[in-house]
Enzyme design. Sequence first.
Site, short mmCIF file in Angstrom:
data_model
loop_
_atom_site.label_atom_id
_atom_site.label_comp_id
_atom_site.label_asym_id
_atom_site.label_seq_id
_atom_site.Cartn_x
_atom_site.Cartn_y
_atom_site.Cartn_z
CG ASP A 1 -69.16 -34.89 123.85
OD1 ASP A 1 -70.14 -34.40 123.30
OD2 ASP A 1 -68.08 -34.29 124.03
CD1 TRP B 1 -58.38 -35.94 117.12
CD2 TRP B 1 -58.93 -37.28 118.84
NE1 TRP B 1 -59.76 -36.05 117.16
CE2 TRP B 1 -60.12 -36.87 118.21
CE3 TRP B 1 -59.04 -38.14 119.96
CZ2 TRP B 1 -61.39 -37.26 118.62
CZ3 TRP B 1 -60.30 -38.53 120.38
CH2 TRP B 1 -61.46 -38.10 119.71
CG ASN C 1 -65.47 -34.18 127.68
OD1 ASN C 1 -65.52 -33.80 128.86
ND2 ASN C 1 -64.61 -33.68 126.80
CD GLN D 1 -62.46 -38.82 124.68
OE1 GLN D 1 -61.34 -39.32 124.69
NE2 GLN D 1 -62.71 -37.65 124.11
CD GLU E 1 -70.00 -31.13 122.80
OE1 GLU E 1 -69.91 -29.97 122.36
OE2 GLU E 1 -69.18 -32.02 122.55
N GLY F 1 -53.39 -42.13 120.24
CA GLY F 1 -52.90 -40.76 120.23
C GLY F 1 -52.53 -40.25 118.86
CD GLU G 1 -65.82 -37.32 121.00
OE1 GLU G 1 -65.89 -36.45 120.13
OE2 GLU G 1 -64.91 -37.36 121.85
#
Length: 317
Positions: free
Chosen positions: A122, A214, A139, A137, A120, A218, A124
């Site tokens: 990502d 999240w 990843n 973000q 994957e 956070g 985001e």
Amino acid sequence: MIEMGSRQRRPWNGVLLAAWMAMAAGVISCGCLRGASAAEASFGDNFEITGAEDHVKTSADGQTWYLYLDNKTGVGFQTKQRYLFGWFSMKLKLAGNDSAGVVTAYYMCSDLDAAPERDELDFEFLGNRTGQPYVIQTNVYRSGVGGREMRHSLWFDPTADFHTYSILWNPKQIVFFVDKVPIREYRNSEKTNTFFPIMKPMYVFSSIWNADDWATRGGLEKTDWTKAPFISSYSDFTTDACAWGPAAAGGGATPPPSCAAATGYSWWDQPPAWALDDAQREDSAWVARNLVIYDYCGDRKRFPAPPEECALRTTSS
Ligand SMILES: *[C@@H]1O[C@H](CO)[C@@H](O)[C@H](O)[C@H]1NC(C)=O
């Protein structure tokens, strides 16, 4: 605060940029792309909707799609094809106003669900309270193992206008671009490894959903449903890649001949696309100095010894 407006963005040297853009737009044909796609076609040609069809709207000219999130559901779409290596690009405008808790994802994945062995890549986008900056973000997963998050702030307001988010993926490197600025490079090594996705073709996905457990500070900031629906907008999907076909339609375990013909012969898998050039490295270093909020490579609590791939970066702050 960072003075982001003060720097002229110069993501590619002029000649290379022109050449890349022309090729990315399919203007130059190298004659080696038989079976690969170099197209800016309509959404319906490329994608199917996953989830609530009534949460997707299309502009009158069919060129822009809007995904709606409300307190009932979000929605997404995915490509009909899978791709192994290439150039993937999309313009997005993110949900504005008070979007804390809302996440828009634009990603590639080898599987249609969260399969344990998936690869994957990502992007985001994590929403925020009115006036507060979005966070982007990224990843990378290989065989179900991710945990390679980086978080960046952006040098513009991604809710005010469309911006281009692109992934270059070839056997040598994966690069995440924002408006042609390389915000993250992820290099392969010369050796067999467990960190670089290289075997599995991937679909391209996007979705909008509620992640207020999240996403924003956070999970402290909750989604304000009185501001719903939250809408993310999409246009100009461009892919120049080896198209492998969907798994369900008999896309096999071995690449079709067109993939073998394209990989290694197309502009996205040639020496200029195998590493950042000087101007890109300069931009990448500027991003590293000014915009990185979180980098797993520097997180000694999580990784007392930096993961193997971290040492392969060619730029640093
Ligand atoms: C939201 O804004 C706050 C305050 O500027 C910032 O600390 C945070 O990183 C922003 N983004 C997210 C996703 O929390």
